[in-house]
Write a protein that holds these residues in place. Structure first.
Motif, PDB file in Angstrom:
ATOM      1  N   ARG A  60      -8.910   5.532  -1.554  1.00 50.55           N
ATOM      2  CA  ARG A  60      -7.772   4.781  -2.109  1.00 50.55           C
ATOM      3  C   ARG A  60      -6.881   5.778  -2.834  1.00 50.55           C
ATOM      4  O   ARG A  60      -7.229   6.288  -3.894  1.00 50.55           O
ATOM      5  CB  ARG A  60      -8.254   3.702  -3.065  1.00 50.55           C
ATOM      6  N   ASN A  61      -5.734   6.068  -2.240  1.00 50.56           N
ATOM      7  CA  ASN A  61      -4.727   6.904  -2.868  1.00 50.56           C
ATOM      8  C   ASN A  61      -3.681   6.003  -3.516  1.00 50.56           C
ATOM      9  O   ASN A  61      -3.823   4.785  -3.505  1.00 50.56           O
ATOM     10  CB  ASN A  61      -4.093   7.841  -1.843  1.00 50.56           C
ATOM     11  N   VAL A  62      -2.631   6.593  -4.058  1.00 49.81           N
ATOM     12  CA  VAL A  62      -1.621   5.803  -4.759  1.00 49.81           C
ATOM     13  C   VAL A  62      -0.910   4.853  -3.800  1.00 49.81           C
ATOM     14  O   VAL A  62      -0.798   3.656  -4.066  1.00 49.81           O
ATOM     15  CB  VAL A  62      -0.608   6.708  -5.485  1.00 49.81           C
ATOM     16  N   PHE A  63      -0.438   5.359  -2.676  1.00 50.17           N
ATOM     17  CA  PHE A  63       0.365   4.537  -1.772  1.00 50.17           C
ATOM     18  C   PHE A  63      -0.364   4.055  -0.525  1.00 50.17           C
ATOM     19  O   PHE A  63       0.115   3.154   0.145  1.00 50.17           O
ATOM     20  CB  PHE A  63       1.621   5.296  -1.334  1.00 50.17           C
ATOM     21  N   LYS A  64      -1.482   4.651  -0.205  1.00 44.27           N
ATOM     22  CA  LYS A  64      -2.153   4.290   1.043  1.00 44.27           C
ATOM     23  C   LYS A  64      -3.663   4.321   0.854  1.00 44.27           C
ATOM     24  O   LYS A  64      -4.190   5.117   0.087  1.00 44.27           O
ATOM     25  CB  LYS A  64      -1.743   5.270   2.149  1.00 44.27           C
ATOM     26  N   THR A  65      -4.333   3.448   1.595  1.00 39.06           N
ATOM     27  CA  THR A  65      -5.789   3.382   1.585  1.00 39.06           C
ATOM     28  C   THR A  65      -6.294   3.690   2.986  1.00 39.06           C
ATOM     29  O   THR A  65      -5.737   3.208   3.970  1.00 39.06           O
ATOM     30  CB  THR A  65      -6.255   1.983   1.132  1.00 39.06           C
ATOM     31  N   TRP A  87       3.076  -1.473 -11.354  1.00 41.98           N
ATOM     32  CA  TRP A  87       2.276  -1.437 -10.116  1.00 41.98           C
ATOM     33  C   TRP A  87       1.925   0.003  -9.764  1.00 41.98           C
ATOM     34  O   TRP A  87       0.769   0.306  -9.402  1.00 41.98           O
ATOM     35  CB  TRP A  87       3.028  -2.097  -8.967  1.00 41.98           C
ATOM     36  N   LEU A  88       2.887   0.911  -9.871  1.00 44.20           N
ATOM     37  CA  LEU A  88       2.646   2.314  -9.564  1.00 44.20           C
ATOM     38  C   LEU A  88       1.605   2.903 -10.513  1.00 44.20           C
ATOM     39  O   LEU A  88       0.682   3.613 -10.086  1.00 44.20           O
ATOM     40  CB  LEU A  88       3.954   3.101  -9.652  1.00 44.20           C
ATOM     41  N   ARG A 134      -1.816   1.594  -9.511  1.00 38.59           N
ATOM     42  CA  ARG A 134      -2.349   2.295  -8.345  1.00 38.59           C
ATOM     43  C   ARG A 134      -2.833   3.697  -8.712  1.00 38.59           C
ATOM     44  O   ARG A 134      -3.858   4.159  -8.210  1.00 38.59           O
ATOM     45  CB  ARG A 134      -1.305   2.359  -7.225  1.00 38.59           C
TER      46      ARG A 134
END
Length: 154
Positions: free
Chosen positions: A82-87, A62-63, A66
């Motif tokens: 869209r970043n890795v952990f947050k949009t 998943w990581l 992303r």
């Protein structure tokens, strides 16, 4: 929202390639290791241990997914990051500045409240391609009302 609504989309190729290669390599590696275990060794894993391994493996995939799909998309009325952990989705009126200076790892966006958001889609590792994207994004932002807000009387 259709593809024609988009004014600009950028995503880093090198990160997507790296994450994809790592993901496929992990799948192949773990697949080979598991199939090389004899049945007796596989039977020693409890259902909980198998589930834990799958959850750990799934989290890594998943990581990597992303990471491979970070992007920035400009629309006429908003900016979607869209970043890795947050949009993030910001209307242009909330974008006060974009900064991508020499030595910066990635583009920095400053919102109307002064918060800094790292835009991982435009990375220095992409070289001239990222610089060009940052300049194009800045032009789109200016054309759609982004920038420091003037207070009356200033």
């Amino acid at each position: 929202m259709t593809a024609t609504d988009r004014l600009l989309t950028f995503h880093p190729r090198s990160v997507a390639i790296m994450a994809s290669v790592m993901g496929f390599s992990l799948i192949a590696l773990f697949g080979v290791i598991w199939t090389q275990f004899d049945q007796g060794t596989r039977d020693t894993f409890s259902w909980f241990q198998r589930l834990t391994l799958l959850a750990f493996f799934g989290a890594i995939l998943w990581l990597l997914y992303r990471m491979a799909t970070v992007r920035i998309t400009a629309y006429a009325d908003r900016l979607h990051i869209r970043n890795v952990f947050k949009t993030y989705t910001l209307p242009w009126s909330d974008v006060s500045a974009l900064r991508f200076r020499a030595g910066d790892a990635w583009l920095q966006l400053f919102d109307a409240e002064g918060n800094r958001i790292g835009v991982l889609a435009i990375q220095a590792s992409e070289g001239g391609r990222a610089s060009k994207a940052a300049k194009e994004l800045a032009a789109v932002a200016r054309a759609h009302g982004a920038g420091p807000k003037q207070t009356p009387g200033s």
